[in-house]
Design an enzyme around this catalytic site. Sequence first.
Site, mmCIF file in Angstrom:
data_model
loop_
_atom_site.group_PDB
_atom_site.id
_atom_site.type_symbol
_atom_site.label_atom_id
_atom_site.label_comp_id
_atom_site.label_asym_id
_atom_site.label_seq_id
_atom_site.Cartn_x
_atom_site.Cartn_y
_atom_site.Cartn_z
ATOM 1 C CB CYS A 166 -6.046 8.918 0.552
ATOM 2 S SG CYS A 166 -6.923 7.425 1.084
ATOM 3 N N GLY A 167 -7.607 7.732 -2.113
ATOM 4 C CA GLY A 167 -8.886 7.504 -2.787
ATOM 5 C C GLY A 167 -10.092 7.718 -1.913
ATOM 6 C CB SER A 215 -0.891 -0.009 1.249
ATOM 7 O OG SER A 215 -1.354 1.285 1.551
ATOM 8 C CB SER A 264 -11.073 0.767 2.153
ATOM 9 O OG SER A 264 -10.416 1.791 2.861
ATOM 10 N N PRO A 265 -10.269 -0.211 5.197
ATOM 11 C CG PRO A 265 -8.366 -0.788 6.399
ATOM 12 C CD PRO A 265 -8.849 -0.526 5.000
#
Length: 532
Positions: free
Chosen positions: A221-222, A100, A381-382
Amino acid sequence: MSYQQTIEQTRQDFDQSDLTLKGIEAENVARMRLQNRFRTGLDIARYTAKIMRDDMAAYDGDTKNYTQSLGCWHGFIGQQKMISIKKHFGDTKGRYLYLSGWMVAALRSDFGPLPDQSMHEKTTVPGLIEELYTFLRQADARELGGLFRQLDDAMEAGNDVRAQEIRNAIDNHQTHVVPIIADIDAGFGNAEATYLLSKKMIEAGACCIQIENQVSDEKQCGHQDGKVTVPHEDFLAKIRAVRYAFMELGVDDGVIVARTDSLGAGLTKQIAVTHEKGDIGDQYNSFLDCEEVDPADIDHGEVLITRDGKLMKPRRLPSNLFQFRPGTGEDRCVLDCIVALQNGADLLWIETEKPHVEQIAEMVDRIRETVPSAKLVYNNSPSFNWTLNFRQQVYDAWEKEGKDLSSFDRDRLMSVDYDGSDLAKEADERIRTFQADAANRAGIFHHLITLPTYHTAALSTDNLAKEYFGDQAMLGYVKNVQREEIRQGIACVKHQNMAGSDLGDDHKEYFAGEAALKAGGKDNTMNQFAAE
């Protein structure tokens, strides 16, 4: 080549060598060769690319064959993950590593913790790939070293049956080395920069590179706001750059994941070049938020385009960015994906704002109208509140069915008060089956969690600190860590062995024979632990 064949081949190499090999044992060399199966990162990239291609074909035949990975920010974390997978499931099939960019920025930059905005040193990414594979190769060497020791014991005891069982285990040993999906963010510059960094990543062992369609110097970030995309031709140049890097290095079946952030990105830095109506640049520009203008009312410095014979002014922000029309995100995602697959990408990544199978499936259905084999990598995703999202999904489904929801407050469904409810139980079951459901319905070939080990490290450290520095003191460590390591068979309880002490002893014996000063004797405190 079997263990015995490797020994025989090594002896033949000895016989044909002009070197003086006094004191060098062929069987020791054969063991070291088996323990170092992969000589270079390119060996790893070629080996793992084939695994990934085979897995993609298997998924095309049956969606139950989806694959998974967890993001790892250190070689040790990746190593322990793969050791655990082999221990619990017997093999590593369908289980990968994920690297990541978020965790590289937050945990591996010389600048210290950074947000996910591509500000970290670009060479940190290939450095982490190399580190991950160094630890995985060490796991192979450690595991095989243990088998070699067992073989020596069996032979010394004259137990031929046991010795043959161990030889079979050596011959059938499965490596801990698995594919890695490596995040190159938006390419860290222009297409040439993307190409150069891709080569470094592939040389370190990456068989799969994930790249996104954001502006490199505006990357976010996405799961954050402020994302800015680039015209398709700019993104395709970077996809081609990655493909050229793979092919130059002889990894012809390397895998490219094209990620689109268009669903949550409402801005672009550029108006695309267009040569004729309906071309890809024109399609990109068709999503711009524009207003028609009269030529007599044009102000100084304004940017104008024509659309259907009309003079249009794109909405430009003070940041000099251009705005897309609201509500066009899904259409832009679908177009991004189709164009990427038609121009060299192998897999897609659509960054969504929530984990919802039907939302993803609706876009994939549209993509597959043009590219029937389209497959996704998806970020479990978290950044999603999985508990709240799925409880709300169940709530909404029950509401449509006309069920009585008077005992639930949709905005408070995260509350512990609902944990034992039927709604919470159904939500948890949907979370449990999300990967299988999405693989079957929404074309998701690979499920990953980007940042899980970031969160597990924080949680486990918090729990230890609370106990150790509190009333439990040393019992906080012994009861919750060491005792559980022993009882669950966690190999790291023998941390000297995990760090390579026994491997070092083997080498000392190879190098110095009876004169070797070894660490693993009767006074080694690791002998107190039964766990391997």
